[in-house]
Design an enzyme around this catalytic site. Structure first.
Site, PDB file in Angstrom:
ATOM      1  N   MET A   1      -0.421  -3.371  -0.660  1.00  0.00           N
ATOM      2  CA  MET A   1      -1.311  -3.255   0.475  1.00  0.00           C
ATOM      3  C   MET A   1      -2.754  -3.114   0.005  1.00  0.00           C
ATOM      4  O   MET A   1      -3.024  -2.467  -1.013  1.00  0.00           O
ATOM      5  CB  MET A   1      -0.902  -2.013   1.279  1.00  0.00           C
ATOM      6  CG  MET A   1      -1.517  -1.904   2.637  1.00  0.00           C
ATOM      7  SD  MET A   1      -0.972  -0.382   3.487  1.00  0.00           S
ATOM      8  CE  MET A   1       0.788  -0.631   3.592  1.00  0.00           C
ATOM      9  N   CYS A   2      -3.675  -3.716   0.742  1.00  0.00           N
ATOM     10  CA  CYS A   2      -5.090  -3.562   0.401  1.00  0.00           C
ATOM     11  C   CYS A   2      -5.887  -3.230   1.656  1.00  0.00           C
ATOM     12  O   CYS A   2      -5.387  -3.327   2.774  1.00  0.00           O
ATOM     13  CB  CYS A   2      -5.627  -4.816  -0.283  1.00  0.00           C
ATOM     14  SG  CYS A   2      -5.706  -6.273   0.741  1.00  0.00           S
ATOM     15  N   SER A   3      -7.109  -2.807   1.430  1.00  0.00           N
ATOM     16  CA  SER A   3      -7.998  -2.402   2.507  1.00  0.00           C
ATOM     17  C   SER A   3      -9.099  -3.444   2.648  1.00  0.00           C
ATOM     18  O   SER A   3      -9.624  -3.950   1.654  1.00  0.00           O
ATOM     19  CB  SER A   3      -8.599  -1.042   2.157  1.00  0.00           C
ATOM     20  OG  SER A   3      -9.570  -0.661   3.092  1.00  0.00           O
TER      21      SER A   3
END
Length: 191
Positions: free
Chosen positions: A64-66
């Site tokens: 997951m990334c932001s």
């Protein structure tokens, strides 16, 4: 005569390529009445689907990334992506230029020097967004990607089903879809 034949073949080829591009683009529709101001802010990338060979090779190591989405003065979007790579946080910016109707953007890949189209296909602005990207990687290699953004780091069953259905409608198979695992690093960078 040979010159006319070559010119004619070139025009036919361009026409065929144009039809193929139009067919790829016609598979998705934009979010009706897209409101860019409501789309701004922090999102998390929870799922991806792609036909890219790079994606297939790396998908097991993705997490997951932001993404921080900000407006640009020309009506485009600046995406600041923070992700985990080799146990360190990396940040990359992507500048999306407006490309016609609201919710439609394009960018030039610095790596491939090719233009990619990005559409915001579906969003409720408060919890999820579905994006679709189409472009080329080298000569004759179409690259397609579906992305699921979320305002939170958790994925509800309804949104997961919505993404799976959307990705399937774009021709992605189960082995080309990945729901990204949460990591303990890099997600709190953009407060």
């Amino acid at each position: 005569m040979a010159v006319l034949h070559t010119l004619w073949m070139g025009l036919v080829l361009l026409g065929v390529l144009g039809v193929l591009q139009t067919e790829a683009q016609a598979q998705v529709s934009l979010q009706p009445n897209f409101q860019q101001d409501k789309f701004l802010g922090r999102w998390f990338t929870l799922a991806l689907a792609s036909n890219s060979s790079w994606f297939q090779e790396k998908k097991a190591s993705l997490s997951m990334c932001s993404t921080l989405v900000a407006a640009t003065p020309d009506g485009g979007l600046n995406l600041t992506n923070t992700f985990l790579r080799k146990d360190q946080c990396e940040t990359r910016n992507l500048l999306l230029q407006p490309a016609g109707l609201p919710g439609s953007y394009s960018y030039t890949s610095p790596h491939w020097s090719s233009t990619h189209d990005v559409w915001v296909v579906d969003t409720d602005y408060d919890s999820y967004a579905l994006l679709y990207t189409w472009g080329t990687k080298g000569v004759g290699q179409d690259v397609h990607m579906a992305t699921l953004y979320s305002r939170s780091q958790t994925l509800g069953a309804e949104v997961k089903e919505k993404f799976t259905t959307f990705a399937g409608a774009q021709g992605f198979t189960e082995d080309t879809i990945v729901f990204l695992p949460k990591n303990d690093k890099c997600l709190e960078t953009h407060q």
